[in-house]
Scaffold this active site. Structure first.
Site, PDB file in Angstrom:
ATOM      1  N   PHE A   9       0.955  -1.398   0.046  1.00 40.21           N
ATOM      2  CA  PHE A   9      -0.004  -0.336   0.036  1.00 40.21           C
ATOM      3  C   PHE A   9       0.907   1.304   0.022  1.00 40.21           C
ATOM      4  CE2 PHE A   9      -2.230  -3.233   2.420  1.00 40.21           C
ATOM      5  CZ  PHE A   9      -3.766  -3.130   1.777  1.00 40.21           C
ATOM      6  N   ASP A  10       0.445   2.220  -0.691  1.00 37.57           N
ATOM      7  CA  ASP A  10       1.042   3.583  -0.629  1.00 37.57           C
ATOM      8  C   ASP A  10       0.345   4.206   0.901  1.00 37.57           C
ATOM      9  OD1 ASP A  10       2.045   6.187  -0.970  1.00 37.57           O
ATOM     10  OD2 ASP A  10       0.263   6.769  -2.210  1.00 37.57           O
ATOM     11  N   GLY A  11       0.832   5.186   1.100  1.00 46.14           N
ATOM     12  CA  GLY A  11       0.415   5.882   2.416  1.00 46.14           C
ATOM     13  C   GLY A  11      -0.937   6.917   2.226  1.00 46.14           C
TER      14      GLY A  11
END
Length: 358
Positions: free
Chosen positions: A209-211
């Protein structure tokens, strides 16, 4: 999870809506009959207990040629082609190996918790016509996938059915449908095929996941875009102890965490078939503490956190080899694609404004 509160559809990432009042009673009656039947095939879990992942046919299978026929020759020729080739197995699409990994997790859960229905349920959610269903079923059976619930809408958008199916995550190759689902409060992403063939783990589901604007809201990203990097660093340090608001994929990370804890409870932490990764362009020392404290405040764990300080994500993802990587910015998606990562674009937050204007 699928039984979350009714307000789940109004906040991004909260997952599925609560079932209608009579749904429990109707399901109980149907399940009582179904349970009286004997079958060796795995049965789908009760929707209210499941983590429902809805996948479009073009995300699950490679339908590039079929799509070309549809666009160039029309729907009648397309349906005719599918019927004439219904015994020709479709090749895997971008979500295929992710779905295989979900089903491996289900198999492990069934070994440890044979009577528990808290596991993944894969739904084929497609605007294909019912006549195409035979080829889809034949291909699903060829690969040994357990996908029993279909929604084929005959040319209409299937997005309206996502809530009825208690969907926790929707994956499609159609960016317009994904945008529609995001706006309805359902965690969604557009799937992109990797430009290189790579091997994926058969024993461990890996999700990256990106943040910002994926797990978290885009509030900090707005400051970067509108006020610059120095103001962003200052803002994050001043607000280090204030949790970020949730983003559209927070609910899915939460679902993965709940399943991980079921393995931990059976002393299977070191052999858990789920591994999660945070791959963020943030700098650790300058803006990383708020991210980690936000996850802690949510009661969520991330197995690996990689702060890249603006460096390209593609080379790191090559090392991780995730079954899926979620990001809100197309240049990260494209960079991941080039190096062989299956990427999923989350059309949420201020980055979409800048992408459209570029």
């Amino acid at each position: 999870m699928s039984g979350s509160s009714p307000e789940a559809t109004t906040e991004p990432g909260d997952g599925a809506a609560a079932p209608p009042p009579d749904a429990e009673q109707d399901w109980a009656a149907a399940k009582a009959f179904y349970d009286s039947l004997v079958s060796k095939r795995p049965r789908p879990p009760k929707p209210q207990h499941a983590i429902t992942v809805a996948v479009s046919s073009r995300a699950l299978f490679d339908l590039v040629e079929e799509r070309r026929i549809y666009e160039e020759q029309g729907v009648e020729k397309y349906v005719q082609y599918q019927q004439e080739n219904e015994n020709v197995t479709l090749k895997p699409g971008p979500a295929f190996y992710f779905v295989k990994a979900l089903e491996h997790v289900n198999a492990r859960l069934c070994e440890l918790y044979p009577d528990d229905e808290e596991r993944f349920d894969i739904v084929l959610m497609t605007n294909n016509h019912a006549q195409v269903g035979v080829r889809l079923i034949n291909s699903i059976n060829h690969y040994g996938l357990t996908i029993e619930r279909f929604c084929m809408t005959g040319g209409k958008s299937p997005v309206g059915y996502l809530t009825a199916y208690l969907t926790n995550l929707y994956l499609s190759a159609d960016s317009e449908k994904v945008q529609e689902a995001i706006e309805a409060g359902i965690a969604s992403a557009t799937m992109f095929t990797a430009n290189k063939d790579v091997s994926y783990s058969d024993t461990e589901l890996r999700v990256a996941f990106d943040g910002d604007a994926v797990l978290f809201s885009d509030e900090s990203e707005q400051i970067v875009k509108e006020q610059g990097l120095d103001r962003f660093f200052e803002h994050e340090q001043l607000n280090e102890n204030k949790p970020l608001a949730q983003g559209p994929l927070k609910g899915f990370l939460e679902d993965l965490g709940k399943l991980q804890k079921k393995f931990y409870a059976k002393n299977e932490r070191l052999n858990c078939p789920i591994r999660t990764f945070l791959v963020t362009a943030r700098s650790a020392a300058s803006s990383g503490a708020r991210v980690l404290k936000t996850l802690r405040s949510w009661g969520l764990e991330i197995d690996e956190a990689l702060f890249l300080a603006g460096a390209p994500k593609g080379p790191i993802l090559v090392k991780i080899r995730p079954h899926i990587f979620f990001d809100d910015q197309m240049f990260h998606i494209e960079g991941a694609q080039k190096l062989g990562t299956i990427a999923a674009h989350v059309p949420y937050g201020i980055a979409q404004k800048y992408h459209k204007s570029s």
